[in-house]
Enzyme design. Structure first.
Site, PDB file in Angstrom:
ATOM      1  N   ARG A   1       0.836  -1.214   0.000  1.00 24.92           N
ATOM      2  CA  ARG A   1       0.000   0.000   0.000  1.00 24.92           C
ATOM      3  C   ARG A   1       0.875   1.271   0.000  1.00 24.92           C
ATOM      4  O   ARG A   1       0.572   2.250   0.696  1.00 24.92           O
ATOM      5  CB  ARG A   1      -0.923   0.025   1.224  1.00 24.92           C
TER       6      ARG A   1
ATOM      7  N   SER B   1     -10.397  -0.425   3.634  1.00 23.22           N
ATOM      8  CA  SER B   1      -9.633  -0.700   4.858  1.00 23.22           C
ATOM      9  C   SER B   1      -9.122   0.623   5.422  1.00 23.22           C
ATOM     10  O   SER B   1      -8.490   1.386   4.695  1.00 23.22           O
ATOM     11  CB  SER B   1      -8.426  -1.577   4.556  1.00 23.22           C
TER      12      SER B   1
ATOM     13  N   GLU C   1      -4.567   3.903   6.504  1.00 26.96           N
ATOM     14  CA  GLU C   1      -4.278   3.726   5.079  1.00 26.96           C
ATOM     15  C   GLU C   1      -4.676   4.965   4.266  1.00 26.96           C
ATOM     16  O   GLU C   1      -3.921   5.373   3.373  1.00 26.96           O
ATOM     17  CB  GLU C   1      -5.012   2.476   4.571  1.00 26.96           C
TER      18      GLU C   1
HETATM   19  N1  EPU Z   1     -11.083 -10.527  10.578  1.00 25.82           N
HETATM   20  C1  EPU Z   1     -11.749 -10.626  11.760  1.00 25.82           C
HETATM   21  N2  EPU Z   1     -12.667  -9.671  12.079  1.00 25.82           N
HETATM   22  C2  EPU Z   1     -12.917  -8.632  11.283  1.00 25.82           C
HETATM   23  C3  EPU Z   1     -12.231  -8.506  10.068  1.00 25.82           C
HETATM   24  C4  EPU Z   1     -11.305  -9.473   9.719  1.00 25.82           C
HETATM   25  O1  EPU Z   1     -11.530 -11.566  12.512  1.00 25.82           O
HETATM   26  O2  EPU Z   1     -13.753  -7.794  11.638  1.00 25.82           O
HETATM   27  C5  EPU Z   1     -10.124 -11.564  10.181  1.00 25.82           C
HETATM   28  C6  EPU Z   1     -10.704 -12.412   9.041  1.00 25.82           C
HETATM   29  O3  EPU Z   1     -11.498 -13.451   9.520  1.00 25.82           O
HETATM   30  C7  EPU Z   1      -9.460 -12.924   8.364  1.00 25.82           C
HETATM   31  C8  EPU Z   1      -8.468 -11.807   8.576  1.00 25.82           C
HETATM   32  O4  EPU Z   1      -8.966 -10.992   9.633  1.00 25.82           O
HETATM   33  O5  EPU Z   1      -8.954 -14.060   9.026  1.00 25.82           O
HETATM   34  C9  EPU Z   1      -8.242 -10.953   7.331  1.00 25.82           C
HETATM   35  O6  EPU Z   1      -9.478 -10.426   6.847  1.00 25.82           O
HETATM   36  P1  EPU Z   1      -9.771 -10.253   5.285  1.00 25.82           P
HETATM   37  O7  EPU Z   1      -9.486 -11.503   4.549  1.00 25.82           O
HETATM   38  O8  EPU Z   1     -11.136  -9.659   5.172  1.00 25.82           O
HETATM   39  O9  EPU Z   1      -8.685  -9.224   4.756  1.00 25.82           O
HETATM   40  P2  EPU Z   1      -8.061  -7.923   5.409  1.00 25.82           P
HETATM   41  O10 EPU Z   1      -6.658  -8.225   5.784  1.00 25.82           O
HETATM   42  O11 EPU Z   1      -8.950  -7.378   6.450  1.00 25.82           O
HETATM   43  C10 EPU Z   1      -7.074  -7.060   3.143  1.00 25.82           C
HETATM   44  C11 EPU Z   1      -6.968  -5.753   2.438  1.00 25.82           C
HETATM   45  C12 EPU Z   1      -8.268  -5.441   1.705  1.00 25.82           C
HETATM   46  C13 EPU Z   1      -8.522  -6.558   0.706  1.00 25.82           C
HETATM   47  C14 EPU Z   1      -8.595  -7.887   1.475  1.00 25.82           C
HETATM   48  C15 EPU Z   1      -8.724  -9.061   0.535  1.00 25.82           C
HETATM   49  C16 EPU Z   1      -5.448  -4.336   3.696  1.00 25.82           C
HETATM   50  C17 EPU Z   1      -5.304  -3.203   4.662  1.00 25.82           C
HETATM   51  N3  EPU Z   1      -6.696  -4.691   3.394  1.00 25.82           N
HETATM   52  O12 EPU Z   1      -8.072  -6.925   4.138  1.00 25.82           O
HETATM   53  O13 EPU Z   1      -8.080  -4.239   0.978  1.00 25.82           O
HETATM   54  O14 EPU Z   1      -9.730  -6.362  -0.008  1.00 25.82           O
HETATM   55  O15 EPU Z   1      -7.383  -8.086   2.231  1.00 25.82           O
HETATM   56  O16 EPU Z   1      -7.520  -9.264  -0.123  1.00 25.82           O
HETATM   57  O17 EPU Z   1      -4.438  -4.849   3.224  1.00 25.82           O
HETATM   58  C18 EPU Z   1      -8.350  -1.882   1.103  1.00 25.82           C
HETATM   59  O18 EPU Z   1      -7.127  -1.813   1.088  1.00 25.82           O
HETATM   60  O19 EPU Z   1      -9.093  -0.859   1.150  1.00 25.82           O
HETATM   61  C19 EPU Z   1      -8.974  -3.196   1.113  1.00 25.82           C
HETATM   62  C20 EPU Z   1     -10.293  -3.372   1.250  1.00 25.82           C
END
Ligand code: EPU
Length: 345
Positions: A167, A245, A341
């Site tokens: 990012r 995010s 972010e």
């Molecule tokens: N989780 C929780 N509770 C929550 C949210 C997440 O326990 O409220 C856990 C999920 O169960 C999972 C882990 O956290 O085990 C990761 O969650 P998720 O797969 O939804 O991905 P993320 O790390 O929260 C990142 C990117 C997103 C992107 C997704 C999918 C960043 C900051 N965010 O989110 O990007 O869509 O992966 O690849 O890297 C963005 O940058 O605006 C964005 C939406």
């Protein structure tokens, strides 16, 4: 040279996905390189601070915007031809990212499908190196054209020249070689693999493969899955203002990760090349009990704690108050400082 049209005290409410009601002292719409030059020919603009606005999907506005806003609306998408193992495609910086991904598939040019439905524009994609479902823009970016906002000169950068990180890119860094506030991206070229292979492996996509029994999905199938997963998990900015995010997923050392797991066995962590670990910020925030909570008119999305939402009429100040309260909780419990972010203006 065409005279430039300057909108004064311009409302930005519809130009940021958080739906924050702020105004820009001056706003100029940019549809071509010539528009940038025309704007820079106005002395009041040339020597004053500027802010480049794409889709406004990674932005928190905390008050009146004093720098002149350059709203990028450069259109156009075309296939340029082949280069080695790739087909090169180009889009104007003002094209909506999702429309571009959709168009590449219509041209039978897969390779961006994992990044379907990411809000924002093509020109913003390299700035923060957007990514999702196991892929980052940096992996497909070939080169881009940009205008130096000091000299008005057009220049080209290759992917290496963008110095991408998670990012992050040269366009987010200031000082030294950083280009923050200094460049306006006009066109971006992507190299799409001629021998395409699906990018799977992300848990949510694995689950879709299990559920449908489809073991070798097409690019269109992955696109459809990603669109569906995102619609289920992330709020539609047209309905509930947000900037995706709100925090980056933090990196910690192996030792720090072990220490936290000893106290918090459920910690969601991913090994990174080089021995560090990336932690799921959403999980950390959720573990602190923030999911579904609110402060004033700003809230934490009930289905994804990493997304802060505008519950109706929130100011940027309210969003930042909530963000700071979350940072404090996560720091007190895990000893980790979450980094926002979006750009805070
Ligand atoms: N989780 C929780 N509770 C929550 C949210 C997440 O326990 O409220 C856990 C999920 O169960 C999972 C882990 O956290 O085990 C990761 O969650 P998720 O797969 O939804 O991905 P993320 O790390 O929260 C990142 C990117 C997103 C992107 C997704 C999918 C960043 C900051 N965010 O989110 O990007 O869509 O992966 O690849 O890297 C963005 O940058 O605006 C964005 C939406």
């Amino acid at each position: 040279m065409c005279p430039v049209s300057i909108e004064r005290n311009a409302p930005l409410h519809a130009l940021n996905t958080f739906g924050i009601a702020a105004r820009a002292a001056r706003l100029v719409r940019i549809s071509s390189e010539a528009d940038v030059r025309a704007a820079l020919a106005v002395p009041d603009i040339r020597y004053a601070p500027k802010f480049v606005l794409g889709g406004g999907s990674n932005l928190v506005l905390t008050g009146q915007v004093l720098p002149t806003v350059f709203k990028v609306e450069i259109a156009g998408m075309r296939v340029l031809g082949t280069e080695g193992d790739a087909t090169l495609v180009e889009a104007g910086a003002g094209v909506r990212w999702h429309d571009f991904v959709h168009w590449t598939l219509q041209q039978c040019l897969p390779g961006l499908e994992n990044m379907a439905l990411i809000p924002g524009t093509v020109g913003a994609a390299p700035v923060q190196n957007i990514g999702a479902y196991g892929m980052e823009a940096a992996e497909r970016l070939h080169s881009l054209d940009a205008i130096d906002l000091r000299s008005g000169k057009l220049f080209t950068l290759t992917a290496a020249g963008c110095a991408f990180g998670y990012r992050d890119s040269i366009f987010k860094r200031s000082g030294g070689m950083g280009l923050a506030g200094r460049a306006l991206i006009t066109r971006v070229r992507f190299a799409l693999p001629r021998r395409w292979r699906p990018r799977l492996g992300y848990l949510d996509l694995e689950k879709r493969m299990e559920a449908t029994g489809c073991r070798s999905p097409s690019a269109q199938q992955i696109f459809d899955w990603v669109v569906d997963i995102r619609r289920n998990k992330l709020p539609d900015p047209a309905q509930l203002g947000n900037a995706g995010s709100f925090f980056k997923n933090p990196s910690v050392s192996a030792e720090q990760c072990r220490d936290i797991i000893a106290r918090e066995p459920q910690l969601v962590h991913y090994p990174m090349p080089g021995g560090s670990y990336k932690l799921a910020a959403g999980w950390l925030i959720d573990a602190c009990g923030w999911r579904g909570k609110r402060i004033g008119r700003a809230g934490v999305y009930e289905r994804q704690a990493l997304v802060l939402v505008n519950l109706g009429g929130a100011s940027g100040g309210e969003v930042m108050t909530l963000a700071k309260a979350i940072q404090t909780s996560v720091y007190e419990r895990f000893g980790i400082r979450l980094e926002p972010e979006p750009v805070v203006l």
